[in-house]
Design a protein around this motif. Structure first.
Motif, PDB file in Angstrom:
ATOM      1  N   ILE A   1     -39.896   9.878  29.864  1.00  0.00           N
ATOM      2  CA  ILE A   1     -40.532   9.494  28.366  1.00  0.00           C
ATOM      3  C   ILE A   1     -40.652   8.001  28.572  1.00  0.00           C
ATOM      4  O   ILE A   1     -41.939   7.681  28.335  1.00  0.00           O
ATOM      5  CB  ILE A   1     -39.554   9.897  27.210  1.00  0.00           C
TER       6      ILE A   1
ATOM      7  N   LYS B   1     -44.494   6.701  28.061  1.00  0.00           N
ATOM      8  CA  LYS B   1     -44.904   5.689  27.042  1.00  0.00           C
ATOM      9  C   LYS B   1     -45.544   4.284  27.674  1.00  0.00           C
ATOM     10  O   LYS B   1     -46.440   3.689  27.085  1.00  0.00           O
ATOM     11  CB  LYS B   1     -43.503   5.065  26.401  1.00  0.00           C
ATOM     12  N   CYS B   2     -45.027   3.923  29.000  1.00  0.00           N
ATOM     13  CA  CYS B   2     -45.436   2.456  29.570  1.00  0.00           C
ATOM     14  C   CYS B   2     -45.363   2.854  30.949  1.00  0.00           C
ATOM     15  O   CYS B   2     -44.493   2.275  31.701  1.00  0.00           O
ATOM     16  CB  CYS B   2     -44.879   1.501  28.707  1.00  0.00           C
TER      17      CYS B   2
ATOM     18  N   PRO C   1     -50.741   4.265  29.085  1.00  0.00           N
ATOM     19  CA  PRO C   1     -49.780   4.726  28.362  1.00  0.00           C
ATOM     20  C   PRO C   1     -50.214   5.830  27.448  1.00  0.00           C
ATOM     21  O   PRO C   1     -51.156   5.917  26.751  1.00  0.00           O
ATOM     22  CB  PRO C   1     -49.638   3.418  27.535  1.00  0.00           C
TER      23      PRO C   1
ATOM     24  N   GLY D   1     -47.893   6.547  24.695  1.00  0.00           N
ATOM     25  CA  GLY D   1     -46.800   6.542  23.663  1.00  0.00           C
ATOM     26  C   GLY D   1     -47.430   7.145  22.452  1.00  0.00           C
ATOM     27  O   GLY D   1     -46.620   7.300  21.653  1.00  0.00           O
ATOM     28  N   SER D   2     -48.687   6.909  22.253  1.00  0.00           N
ATOM     29  CA  SER D   2     -49.634   7.564  21.034  1.00  0.00           C
ATOM     30  C   SER D   2     -49.169   9.021  20.723  1.00  0.00           C
ATOM     31  O   SER D   2     -49.685   9.619  19.726  1.00  0.00           O
ATOM     32  CB  SER D   2     -50.829   7.235  20.995  1.00  0.00           C
TER      33      SER D   2
ATOM     34  N   LEU E   1     -43.866  13.560  23.329  1.00  0.00           N
ATOM     35  CA  LEU E   1     -43.505  12.787  24.764  1.00  0.00           C
ATOM     36  C   LEU E   1     -41.999  13.597  25.287  1.00  0.00           C
ATOM     37  O   LEU E   1     -42.129  13.833  26.296  1.00  0.00           O
ATOM     38  CB  LEU E   1     -43.032  11.238  24.355  1.00  0.00           C
TER      39      LEU E   1
END
Length: 94
Positions: A54, A58-59, A71, A73-74, A80
């Motif tokens: 995760i 995300k990053c 990324p 994260g959206s 995710l």
């Protein structure tokens, strides 16, 4: 892609197929190889863990500063987590 995966990993397989992952990554012989992205068919053998997956999704550059991966994260927490479960279940046996 998801016929031999555990039931808990199947939603993540659908996210993988629709979120653009296959533009750069290959999985079970399908997908692309842009930016030298690795094949993820057996990524679960590395046992990186759900939290790591995760965080990386995300990053990616926060986890690996040299990562060209954008990324994701959206996708939101639910997707995710589903994607992380799928990646951890991917042991290259299907």
């Amino acid at each position: 892609m998801d016929e031999d995966l555990p039931a808990a990993a199947k939603p993540g397989a659908r996210v993988f197929a629709t979120a653009g992952c296959t533009a750069c990554h290959t999985y079970d012989g399908a997908g692309g190889s842009n930016l030298n992205a690795p094949d993820l068919t057996a990524i679960g053998r590395r046992r990186l863990g759900i939290r790591f997956q995760i965080a990386h999704l995300k990053c990616p550059s926060c986890v690996n500063p040299d990562s060209p991966m954008p990324p994701f994260g959206s996708l939101g927490p639910k997707h995710l987590r589903e994607l992380a479960i799928f990646l951890e279940a991917s042991k290259g046996t299907h």
